[in-house]
Design a protein around this motif. Structure first.
Motif, PDB file in Angstrom:
ATOM      1  N   LEU A  40      -7.072  -3.846  -2.105  1.00 15.20           N
ATOM      2  CA  LEU A  40      -5.877  -4.262  -1.375  1.00 15.20           C
ATOM      3  C   LEU A  40      -4.799  -3.183  -1.412  1.00 15.20           C
ATOM      4  O   LEU A  40      -4.101  -2.947  -0.427  1.00 15.20           O
ATOM      5  CB  LEU A  40      -5.333  -5.566  -1.966  1.00 15.20           C
ATOM      6  CG  LEU A  40      -4.146  -6.199  -1.231  1.00 15.20           C
ATOM      7  CD1 LEU A  40      -4.522  -6.548   0.208  1.00 15.20           C
ATOM      8  CD2 LEU A  40      -3.657  -7.440  -1.975  1.00 15.20           C
ATOM      9  N   LEU A  41      -4.647  -2.516  -2.544  1.00 15.49           N
ATOM     10  CA  LEU A  41      -3.636  -1.465  -2.675  1.00 15.49           C
ATOM     11  C   LEU A  41      -3.902  -0.334  -1.688  1.00 15.49           C
ATOM     12  O   LEU A  41      -2.957   0.261  -1.154  1.00 15.49           O
ATOM     13  CB  LEU A  41      -3.641  -0.911  -4.104  1.00 15.49           C
ATOM     14  CG  LEU A  41      -2.677   0.251  -4.391  1.00 15.49           C
ATOM     15  CD1 LEU A  41      -1.225  -0.179  -4.145  1.00 15.49           C
ATOM     16  CD2 LEU A  41      -2.859   0.755  -5.826  1.00 15.49           C
ATOM     17  N   ALA A  42      -5.180  -0.044  -1.420  1.00 13.12           N
ATOM     18  CA  ALA A  42      -5.536   1.024  -0.485  1.00 13.12           C
ATOM     19  C   ALA A  42      -5.023   0.705   0.921  1.00 13.12           C
ATOM     20  O   ALA A  42      -4.635   1.616   1.658  1.00 13.12           O
ATOM     21  CB  ALA A  42      -7.049   1.227  -0.462  1.00 13.12           C
ATOM     22  N   ASN A  43      -5.018  -0.579   1.286  1.00 13.59           N
ATOM     23  CA  ASN A  43      -4.489  -0.968   2.595  1.00 13.59           C
ATOM     24  C   ASN A  43      -3.021  -0.604   2.729  1.00 13.59           C
ATOM     25  O   ASN A  43      -2.587  -0.079   3.765  1.00 13.59           O
ATOM     26  CB  ASN A  43      -4.650  -2.473   2.819  1.00 13.59           C
ATOM     27  CG  ASN A  43      -6.091  -2.921   2.779  1.00 13.59           C
ATOM     28  OD1 ASN A  43      -6.378  -4.077   2.478  1.00 13.59           O
ATOM     29  ND2 ASN A  43      -7.024  -2.040   3.068  1.00 13.59           N
ATOM     30  N   PHE A  44      -2.255  -0.859   1.668  1.00  9.14           N
ATOM     31  CA  PHE A  44      -0.831  -0.535   1.673  1.00  9.14           C
ATOM     32  C   PHE A  44      -0.624   0.976   1.749  1.00  9.14           C
ATOM     33  O   PHE A  44       0.186   1.466   2.534  1.00  9.14           O
ATOM     34  CB  PHE A  44      -0.175  -1.103   0.417  1.00  9.14           C
ATOM     35  CG  PHE A  44       1.263  -0.696   0.248  1.00  9.14           C
ATOM     36  CD1 PHE A  44       2.259  -1.274   1.017  1.00  9.14           C
ATOM     37  CD2 PHE A  44       1.621   0.279  -0.680  1.00  9.14           C
ATOM     38  CE1 PHE A  44       3.584  -0.898   0.873  1.00  9.14           C
ATOM     39  CE2 PHE A  44       2.940   0.658  -0.838  1.00  9.14           C
ATOM     40  CZ  PHE A  44       3.926   0.071  -0.055  1.00  9.14           C
ATOM     41  N   LEU A  45      -1.375   1.722   0.927  1.00  9.35           N
ATOM     42  CA  LEU A  45      -1.240   3.179   0.913  1.00  9.35           C
ATOM     43  C   LEU A  45      -1.665   3.794   2.246  1.00  9.35           C
ATOM     44  O   LEU A  45      -1.089   4.780   2.698  1.00  9.35           O
ATOM     45  CB  LEU A  45      -2.079   3.766  -0.229  1.00  9.35           C
ATOM     46  CG  LEU A  45      -1.627   3.402  -1.645  1.00  9.35           C
ATOM     47  CD1 LEU A  45      -2.593   3.965  -2.674  1.00  9.35           C
ATOM     48  CD2 LEU A  45      -0.206   3.919  -1.905  1.00  9.35           C
ATOM     49  N   THR A  46      -2.663   3.194   2.875  1.00  3.69           N
ATOM     50  CA  THR A  46      -3.112   3.683   4.176  1.00  3.69           C
ATOM     51  C   THR A  46      -2.028   3.510   5.227  1.00  3.69           C
ATOM     52  O   THR A  46      -1.776   4.410   6.035  1.00  3.69           O
ATOM     53  CB  THR A  46      -4.393   2.946   4.615  1.00  3.69           C
ATOM     54  OG1 THR A  46      -5.454   3.286   3.714  1.00  3.69           O
ATOM     55  CG2 THR A  46      -4.800   3.344   6.025  1.00  3.69           C
ATOM     56  N   LEU A  47      -1.389   2.347   5.218  1.00  3.74           N
ATOM     57  CA  LEU A  47      -0.313   2.095   6.181  1.00  3.74           C
ATOM     58  C   LEU A  47       0.871   3.024   5.952  1.00  3.74           C
ATOM     59  O   LEU A  47       1.538   3.452   6.898  1.00  3.74           O
ATOM     60  CB  LEU A  47       0.139   0.638   6.089  1.00  3.74           C
ATOM     61  CG  LEU A  47      -0.829  -0.419   6.632  1.00  3.74           C
ATOM     62  CD1 LEU A  47      -0.290  -1.815   6.358  1.00  3.74           C
ATOM     63  CD2 LEU A  47      -1.058  -0.224   8.127  1.00  3.74           C
ATOM     64  N   ILE A  48       1.139   3.349   4.703  1.00  2.50           N
ATOM     65  CA  ILE A  48       2.281   4.190   4.370  1.00  2.50           C
ATOM     66  C   ILE A  48       2.012   5.668   4.641  1.00  2.50           C
ATOM     67  O   ILE A  48       2.870   6.396   5.155  1.00  2.50           O
ATOM     68  CB  ILE A  48       2.686   3.997   2.893  1.00  2.50           C
ATOM     69  CG1 ILE A  48       3.163   2.567   2.657  1.00  2.50           C
ATOM     70  CG2 ILE A  48       3.774   4.988   2.487  1.00  2.50           C
ATOM     71  CD1 ILE A  48       4.388   2.185   3.457  1.00  2.50           C
ATOM     72  N   TYR A  49       0.787   6.109   4.310  1.00  6.65           N
ATOM     73  CA  TYR A  49       0.532   7.556   4.360  1.00  6.65           C
ATOM     74  C   TYR A  49      -0.896   7.936   4.761  1.00  6.65           C
ATOM     75  O   TYR A  49      -1.121   9.022   5.297  1.00  6.65           O
ATOM     76  CB  TYR A  49       0.824   8.149   2.972  1.00  6.65           C
ATOM     77  CG  TYR A  49       1.077   9.633   2.976  1.00  6.65           C
ATOM     78  CD1 TYR A  49       2.321  10.132   3.346  1.00  6.65           C
ATOM     79  CD2 TYR A  49       0.083  10.538   2.617  1.00  6.65           C
ATOM     80  CE1 TYR A  49       2.570  11.498   3.352  1.00  6.65           C
ATOM     81  CE2 TYR A  49       0.318  11.896   2.616  1.00  6.65           C
ATOM     82  CZ  TYR A  49       1.574  12.373   2.982  1.00  6.65           C
ATOM     83  OH  TYR A  49       1.810  13.720   2.995  1.00  6.65           O
ATOM     84  N   GLY A  50      -1.859   7.053   4.509  1.00  6.39           N
ATOM     85  CA  GLY A  50      -3.270   7.404   4.611  1.00  6.39           C
ATOM     86  C   GLY A  50      -3.754   7.855   5.971  1.00  6.39           C
ATOM     87  O   GLY A  50      -4.565   8.772   6.081  1.00  6.39           O
ATOM     88  N   ILE A  51      -3.280   7.212   7.032  1.00  7.92           N
ATOM     89  CA  ILE A  51      -3.745   7.562   8.373  1.00  7.92           C
ATOM     90  C   ILE A  51      -3.277   8.961   8.751  1.00  7.92           C
ATOM     91  O   ILE A  51      -4.040   9.757   9.315  1.00  7.92           O
ATOM     92  CB  ILE A  51      -3.264   6.522   9.395  1.00  7.92           C
ATOM     93  CG1 ILE A  51      -3.887   5.162   9.085  1.00  7.92           C
ATOM     94  CG2 ILE A  51      -3.637   6.959  10.823  1.00  7.92           C
ATOM     95  CD1 ILE A  51      -3.326   4.021   9.881  1.00  7.92           C
ATOM     96  N   GLY A  52      -2.023   9.261   8.430  1.00  9.92           N
ATOM     97  CA  GLY A  52      -1.509  10.602   8.694  1.00  9.92           C
ATOM     98  C   GLY A  52      -2.255  11.664   7.913  1.00  9.92           C
ATOM     99  O   GLY A  52      -2.551  12.744   8.431  1.00  9.92           O
ATOM    100  N   LEU A  53      -2.593  11.346   6.657  1.00  7.90           N
ATOM    101  CA  LEU A  53      -3.318  12.300   5.815  1.00  7.90           C
ATOM    102  C   LEU A  53      -4.735  12.517   6.345  1.00  7.90           C
ATOM    103  O   LEU A  53      -5.221  13.658   6.378  1.00  7.90           O
ATOM    104  CB  LEU A  53      -3.371  11.783   4.376  1.00  7.90           C
ATOM    105  CG  LEU A  53      -3.905  12.758   3.328  1.00  7.90           C
ATOM    106  CD1 LEU A  53      -3.031  14.009   3.256  1.00  7.90           C
ATOM    107  CD2 LEU A  53      -3.964  12.074   1.958  1.00  7.90           C
TER     108      LEU A  53
END
Length: 216
Positions: A172-185
């Motif tokens: 679940l934490l990965a979903n939050f991190l993805t929305l915050i930064y992951g897709i751009g990275l």
């Protein structure tokens, strides 16, 4: 020492600047993808901007919106083509599993075989769209061609994508991190891979054009 630390052109500040721009690109991708049907154009713009960002070319927001506008129609068509093809393959695989007979197994086998070229071309299609100007059919064909001709890079991109999807479906934490930064990275990493891979094709075209000019 302090002069070098506060020099905006040193490695530390350049890294901080790039991290901030990737965060902003992530946010811009999310906002521009909210209508859903614009995901293709947003992804193309993200990749195009990431390729420019790795070389510090231009202004990131201008690059993003310029690519979004120029590729909107074709990138949207590609998005729906791959969405429909993916849904068809997934549907065939699920229906085959529910059938529970030899015909169902055949359906699953065919869907699994067709998924391979589908996935390989999907890894590159928006990168090809971001970098080259071609009709939709040619973009799809070239994306598969590039995937097959650069298998080492393709395997690395596939592993990166599979890990990205797996982590986001299990944590679940990965979903939050993805929305915050992951897709751009992810866009930035893919952009660097694309830039390196496409460079040799661009050089080949330029050399061919130079040879034609000399002959004429």
């Amino acid at each position: 020492m302090w002069d070098r630390f506060f020099d905006l052109d040193n490695v530390v500040w350049r890294t901080i600047d790039k991290i901030g721009k990737i965060f902003l690109l992530n946010l811009l991708w999310l906002i521009c993808s909210l209508p859903v049907f614009t995901i293709g154009a947003s992804t193309t713009a993200l990749i195009y901007t990431s390729m420019k960002l790795s070389d510090n070319e231009g202004y990131w927001h201008q690059n993003f919106f310029s690519s979004f506008k120029e590729n909107f129609k074709q990138a949207t068509a590609l998005f729906f083509i791959y969405l429909a093809a993916g849904a068809f393959l997934a549907g065939d695989f699920l229906l085959g599993g529910r059938a529970g007979n030899s015909f169902g197994q055949l359906m699953q086998g065919v869907a699994a075989i067709l998924f391979v070229p589908y996935f390989l071309s999907l890894l590159y299609v928006f990168g090809v769209q971001a970098k080259f100007v071609n009709p939709v059919k040619a973009t799809i064909r070239y994306s598969f061609f590039v995937a097959m001709r650069n298998m080492k890079t393709t395997i690395q991109l596939a592993i990166l994508m599979i890990l990205f999807v797996w982590v986001n479906t299990t944590t679940l934490l990965a979903n939050f991190l993805t929305l915050i930064y992951g897709i751009g990275l992810m866009g930035y990493f893919f952009g660097m891979y694309y830039k390196h891979t496409f460079a040799k094709y661009i050089e080949a075209v330029e050399e061919g054009s130079a040879d034609e000019e000399q002959e004429s």
